[in-house]
Design an enzyme around this catalytic site. Structure first.
Site, mmCIF file in Angstrom:
data_model
loop_
_atom_site.group_PDB
_atom_site.id
_atom_site.type_symbol
_atom_site.label_atom_id
_atom_site.label_comp_id
_atom_site.label_asym_id
_atom_site.label_seq_id
_atom_site.Cartn_x
_atom_site.Cartn_y
_atom_site.Cartn_z
ATOM 1 N N VAL A 93 0.833 -1.196 0.000
ATOM 2 C CA VAL A 93 0.000 0.000 0.000
ATOM 3 C C VAL A 93 0.876 1.258 0.000
ATOM 4 C CG1 VAL A 93 -1.760 1.305 1.278
ATOM 5 C CG2 VAL A 93 -1.911 -1.194 1.135
ATOM 6 N N CYS A 94 1.988 1.214 0.709
ATOM 7 C CA CYS A 94 2.852 2.391 0.868
ATOM 8 C C CYS A 94 3.255 3.032 -0.463
ATOM 9 C CB CYS A 94 4.086 2.047 1.697
ATOM 10 S SG CYS A 94 3.698 1.478 3.372
#
Length: 187
Positions: free
Chosen positions: A46-47
């Site tokens: 996700v980062c």
């Protein structure tokens, strides 16, 4: 304990920015709007979508006078390696701060002590160094740079227009509210 409406604590850290290692301190935000964008770790899932989203809106953030600092407990060396190996991260122009000791992450109260990783925390800081807005989400919930831009514009508007507030879903150019006795119960 909330850090909202508190001053950013002094810090000193190494960062990777535009092909160079730089030192960043709280003095770098004096007199400017800033966003501190914490995330768990480099080389994850996700980062990079979040950091890429902020990178896509960085020019607009700059036009608003906002500097961005992404922060994880990785080192500035790891940030460089990630920047060099990922097309998404490679487009980042803002500072990527390494916080391997977790000192800055703890100052913003987003450290997951058991893992040594930061929560997904976003902090909007005004030119006086005071945190005006914050958002913290769980590991699997990515953030949205468009909403971050809206919050920054609202914070800037409220700062420059004392006595006015921005209602829900407020967008730049829309009507604001002037809280008063006459407004109570009429909304």
């Amino acid at each position: 304990m909330s850090v909202l409406n508190t001053a950013v604590k002094p810090f000193k850290a190494q960062a990777f920015k535009q092909g160079k290692f730089i030192e960043v301190t709280e003095a770098d935000i004096a007199g400017k709007w800033a966003v501190f964008f914490f995330y768990p770790a480099d080389f994850t899932f996700v980062c990079p979508t979040e950091l890429g989203d902020v990178a896509d809106h960085y020019a607009e953030l700059q036009r608003l006078g906002v500097e961005v600092f992404s922060i994880s407990t990785d080192t500035h060396f790891t940030h460089k390696a990630w920047h060099d190996s990922s097309e998404t991260i490679g487009k980042i122009q803002y500072a990527m701060i390494g916080d391997p000791t977790g000192a800055i992450t703890r100052n913003f109260d987003v450290m997951r002590e058991a893992e040594g990783l930061a929560d997904r925390g976003t902090f909007v800081v005004d030119p006086d160094g005071v945190i005006q807005a914050m958002e913290i989400t769980a590991e699997g919930i990515g953030r949205n740079a468009v909403d971050l831009l809206r919050r920054i514009k609202a914070a800037q508007y409220v700062r420059s227009h004392p006595g006015e507030v921005c209602p829900a879903k407020w967008e730049e150019g829309e009507k604001t509210l002037a809280p008063s006795l006459h407004l109570v119960g009429k909304i």
